[in-house]
Design a protein around this motif. Sequence first.
Motif, PDB file in Angstrom:
ATOM      1  N   PRO A   1      -9.015   0.805   8.169  1.00 22.33           N
ATOM      2  CA  PRO A   1     -10.272   2.157   8.104  1.00 22.33           C
ATOM      3  C   PRO A   1     -10.127   2.454   6.814  1.00 22.33           C
TER       4      PRO A   1
ATOM      5  N   ASP B   1       0.870  -0.607  -0.129  1.00 29.33           N
ATOM      6  CA  ASP B   1      -0.558   0.277  -0.304  1.00 29.33           C
ATOM      7  C   ASP B   1       0.994   1.325   0.251  1.00 29.33           C
TER       8      ASP B   1
ATOM      9  N   TYR C   1      -1.864  -4.535   1.509  1.00 29.28           N
ATOM     10  CA  TYR C   1      -2.543  -5.185   2.439  1.00 29.28           C
ATOM     11  C   TYR C   1      -3.300  -6.505   1.486  1.00 29.28           C
TER      12      TYR C   1
ATOM     13  N   ASN D   1      -8.618   1.756   4.174  1.00 30.11           N
ATOM     14  CA  ASN D   1      -8.306   1.815   2.569  1.00 30.11           C
ATOM     15  C   ASN D   1      -9.608   0.464   2.773  1.00 30.11           C
ATOM     16  N   ASN D   2     -10.574   0.858   2.649  1.00 26.82           N
ATOM     17  CA  ASN D   2     -12.351  -0.389   2.252  1.00 26.82           C
ATOM     18  C   ASN D   2     -12.104  -1.207   3.614  1.00 26.82           C
ATOM     19  N   ASN D   3     -11.353  -0.899   4.993  1.00 30.93           N
ATOM     20  CA  ASN D   3     -10.925  -2.101   5.813  1.00 30.93           C
ATOM     21  C   ASN D   3     -10.368  -3.068   5.237  1.00 30.93           C
ATOM     22  N   ALA D   4      -9.432  -2.726   4.412  1.00 33.15           N
ATOM     23  CA  ALA D   4      -8.423  -3.670   3.870  1.00 33.15           C
ATOM     24  C   ALA D   4      -7.247  -5.151   5.765  1.00 33.15           C
TER      25      ALA D   4
END
Length: 182
Positions: A135, A18, A179, A137-140
Motif C-alpha cells: 500500500p 524498490d 515491484y 507503493n500504489n498497491n504494487a
Amino acid sequence: MSATTEIPGYVAAKWTIDTAHSNIAYTVKHLGLAKSRGNFTAFTGTVVTAEDILGSSVTVEIDAASVASGVDGRDEHLKAEDFFHVAEHPTITFTSTGIRAEGGDDYLLDGELTWRGKTVPVTLQAEFNGIGVNPANNNATTLGVSASATVNRRDFGIGPEGNAFLSEKVKIDIELQAYLEA
C-alpha cells in the motif's frame, strides 16, 4: 511439482527493485573489538522470476560513492583510492548465475560480485519472504527477499592486507523489495 507451486502469488515476470523499501548494508570488525556498520543509499536492479524459481535471476548496480557509515570522514576515506576508489570504480555490481534450493523458503543465490574492478564468485544465503500488495507503493504487487554473504575485501583489492585494524571479512546484508513491472 516445482518449488513455485508452493509460493502464493508467484508469477513469472520482471520486477524492479524498490529502493525506498530495500537496504544494502555491510558490517566489518574494527580493531577486532567492535563492528562498524554502514550501507549504500543509491542502487538499482531487477529480479526476473522464471516459471520455476530456480531459473530466476537478479542483477543489482550500486553507486559506490553512496556509501554511508554515519561518519562523513570515514565515508570520504572509504571512497578514496586505498578503499573503494570510486573515481575509477564508481559502480559495484552483482549478477546472479544460478539459484539452488536449500529447503523451505531458503535458497542459495550464486553470482558474480564486481567491486573495484575485480569480479569474484559469491553465494548469498537467501530467504524468499513472499509476495503481497504494498500500500506504500500504489498497491504494487511486491516480492520480498532477505539475503546475506560474507566476502573477503582483499579479494577485491580493498584496504590494506592482513590488518588487525580492520577485518578482511565483510558481511553483506540485503533486505530487498521489488515491484512487479506493468
